[in-house]
Design an enzyme around this catalytic site. Structure first.
Site, PDB file in Angstrom:
ATOM      1  CG  ASN A 163      13.416   8.243   5.387  1.00  0.00           C
ATOM      2  OD1 ASN A 163      13.051   7.942   4.259  1.00  0.00           O
ATOM      3  ND2 ASN A 163      14.321   7.677   6.247  1.00  0.00           N
ATOM      4  CB  ALA A 188       5.947   8.179   1.260  1.00  0.00           C
ATOM      5  N   GLY A 240      11.416   0.696   3.578  1.00  0.00           N
ATOM      6  CA  GLY A 240      10.426   0.982   4.768  1.00  0.00           C
ATOM      7  C   GLY A 240      10.656   0.294   5.927  1.00  0.00           C
ATOM      8  CD  GLU A 262      17.374   1.043   3.638  1.00  0.00           C
ATOM      9  OE1 GLU A 262      17.074   0.644   5.001  1.00  0.00           O
ATOM     10  OE2 GLU A 262      17.074   2.151   3.189  1.00  0.00           O
ATOM     11  CG  LEU A 263      13.140  -4.603   5.164  1.00  0.00           C
ATOM     12  CD1 LEU A 263      12.716  -5.818   5.598  1.00  0.00           C
ATOM     13  CD2 LEU A 263      11.905  -3.780   4.406  1.00  0.00           C
ATOM     14  CB  CYS A 296      16.895   3.263   7.674  1.00  0.00           C
ATOM     15  SG  CYS A 296      17.777   3.691   6.291  1.00  0.00           S
ATOM     16  CD  GLU A 470      17.964   0.417  -2.915  1.00  0.00           C
ATOM     17  OE1 GLU A 470      16.874   0.251  -3.433  1.00  0.00           O
ATOM     18  OE2 GLU A 470      17.925   1.235  -1.624  1.00  0.00           O
TER      19      GLU A 470
END
Length: 490
Positions: A163, A188, A240, A262-263, A296, A470
């Site tokens: 994204n 990706a 993801g 980082e979910l 996200c 991050e």
């Protein structure tokens, strides 16, 4: 062929199609390839190398071989390289923006914004590279002097999402390089081209061979697993979904790897009765529809005080209904395509479930017929508790409104999720704002703002939204290990 398509063709021809391993562009083993498509037309934009497991290990071999020399490289040299890369990204801004629009569909205006945002990680960590420090002092007993130093973690493996193709690469690569770590990155499958172009920019900036290696593949699990299992790897970073993140953490546990995850997110957007409504609506549009809702950090649940819910819904509906949908390269487009058919189906299912439970569609609410994977920008009000749209990450241009009566209820609703990435709060009561900072279970919060990401700030969540940070002062420490040495006094 129109001038625009000529420009697109020239840009695509300039993007490397191979794997970047050991400072060279190489074919995948067996000559395997795959097609990258434009989601607005489904047309093939480029055919590139399709790595297998053996290619992944080749890339790790190159990173391991380069690790010792890169770790020993002077911080100023690492800093200067990142700064040159930042300058080159600015010079190639239009190319990078157009490429992102072609491979993932975001409007060109937003893609330009991502180039600016993504480039800032290069500038920020170029400055942090020369500020890695430790401490020195006498121990409390007076028997020795303590030296605390920082060392690079070592070879790192990055798995990035589709994204934000540039920013997700720079946000991981920049601190790793600044700290002295070498990298293998797997972008990706849906949006690999921007990472390939960025690798060529790093090469132009003077990146030594093997310090950054790029593998593109349609077999992510098969390629990633041997890399993660290799005892030479020391760090894994992934952005993801939470389900995939859980699996990767389990794999990383075998080697006790340092991990950054980082979910997923399920961001609450809380609007109190005293909020500046114009400000709240502007914030809602930014927090929801940035990147077509495919972020996200996108606001997922609009929790609005009952006294102003009708007025808020009317204002956002007017704005959303006027949004222009189309191919991201067209002037004035605000909403491009979703990334693929699965994303369209998910948005459709979430809206249908909400409506079945009593919600009202105020605008949009359905896929747009014709070429490409478009979903109409949507507002849904009166969303009932238990609706799937309140539990799942939407990842699409759907704004879902529910209501609350008291501050305590707002906090309970906002925290009623396994996720904890980001929250948004709109209120003119400063004391209430501070209470929300204390009580909302998220790693980040926007108070009267709808966009908060910044290279100088620590990005990350709590609960099942991940571990690690991050960006900011904290970002480089994800790639450093602390060493303590005791020197006797004598």
């Amino acid at each position: 062929m129109s001038p625009t398509s000529q420009a697109e063709a020239a840009l695509l021809a300039s993007v490397p199609s191979g794997l970047f391993i050991g400072g060279e562009w190489v074919d995948a083993a067996g000559g395997r390839t795959f097609d990258v498509r434009d989601p607005s037309t489904n047309a093939v934009v480029k055919t590139i190398a399709d790595a297998g497991p053996e290619d992944g290990i080749r890339a790790l071999d190159a990173a391991v071989a380069a690790q010792e020399a890169w770790a020993a490289t002077a911080p100023r040299t690492r800093s200067d390289l990142l700064r040159r890369a930042f300058d080159l990204v600015r010079e190639r801004a239009e190319d990078l923006a157009l490429l992102m629009t072609l491979e993932m569909g975001k409007p060109l205006t937003e893609a330009r914004g991502e180039v600016t945002y993504g480039g800032e990680f290069l500038r920020w960590f170029s400055e942090e590279a020369v500020r890695i420090n430790g401490r020195y002092g006498l121990n409390p007993e007076g028997t020795g002097r303590m030296v605390v130093s920082q060392r690079p973690v070592g070879p790192s493996f990055f798995i990035t999402p589709w994204n934000f193709p540039l920013a997700m690469a720079t946000r991981k690569i920049a601190p790793a390089l600044a700290a002295g770590c070498t990298v293998v990155i797997k972008p990706a499958e849906l949006t690999p081209l921007t990472t390939l172009l960025f690798a060529s920019i790093l090469q132009e900036a003077g990146l030594p061979a093997g310090v950054v290696n790029v593998i593109t593949t349609t077999a992510s699990g098969d390629v990633s697993a041997p890399i993660i299992a290799d005892p030479r790897l020391r760090k894994l970073s992934f952005t993801g979904s939470t389900p995939v993140g859980r699996k990767l953490i389990a794999q990383a546990a075998e080697g006790v790897l340092r991990v950054s995850m980082e979910l997923g997110g399920n961001a609450p957007f809380v609007v109190f009765e005293d909020a500046d409504l114009d400000e709240a609506v502007d914030g809602a549009m930014a927090a929801k529809f940035r990147n077509i809702g495919q972020a996200c950090t996108a606001a997922n649940r609009f929790i609005v005080h009952a006294d102003i819910a009708e007025a808020f819904a009317a204002r956002v509906t007017e704005r959303v209904a006027a949004m222009r949908v189309g191919r991201g390269t067209e002037d004035g487009v605000q909403i491009g395509p979703l990334i693929d058919d699965r994303a369209v189906a998910k948005a459709s299912d979430l809206v249908a479930d909400a409506v079945a439970r009593g919600a009202r569609v105020l605008t949009g609410g359905e896929a747009i017929e014709g070429e490409g994977t478009f979903f109409a920008p949507t507002v849904v009000s009166d969303v009932a508790p238990g609706s799937a749209i309140l539990q799942e990450e939407i990842f699409g241009p759907v704004l879902a409104i529910s209501t609350f009566e008291t501050e305590e209820e707002a906090v309970r609703l906002a925290n009623d999720t396994e996720y904890g990435l980001v929250s948004y709060v709109f209120t003119q009561d400063l004391a209430r704002g501070h209470r929300m900072i204390d009580h909302l279970e998220t790693g980040m919060m926007g108070l009267n703002v709808g966009v908060l990401s910044n290279a100088a700030a620590p990005f990350g969540g709590v609960k099942q939204s991940g571990v690690g940070r991050e960006g900011g002062l904290e970002g480089i420490h994800e790639y450093l290990s602390t060493k303590y040495t005791l020197i006797p006094v004598g």
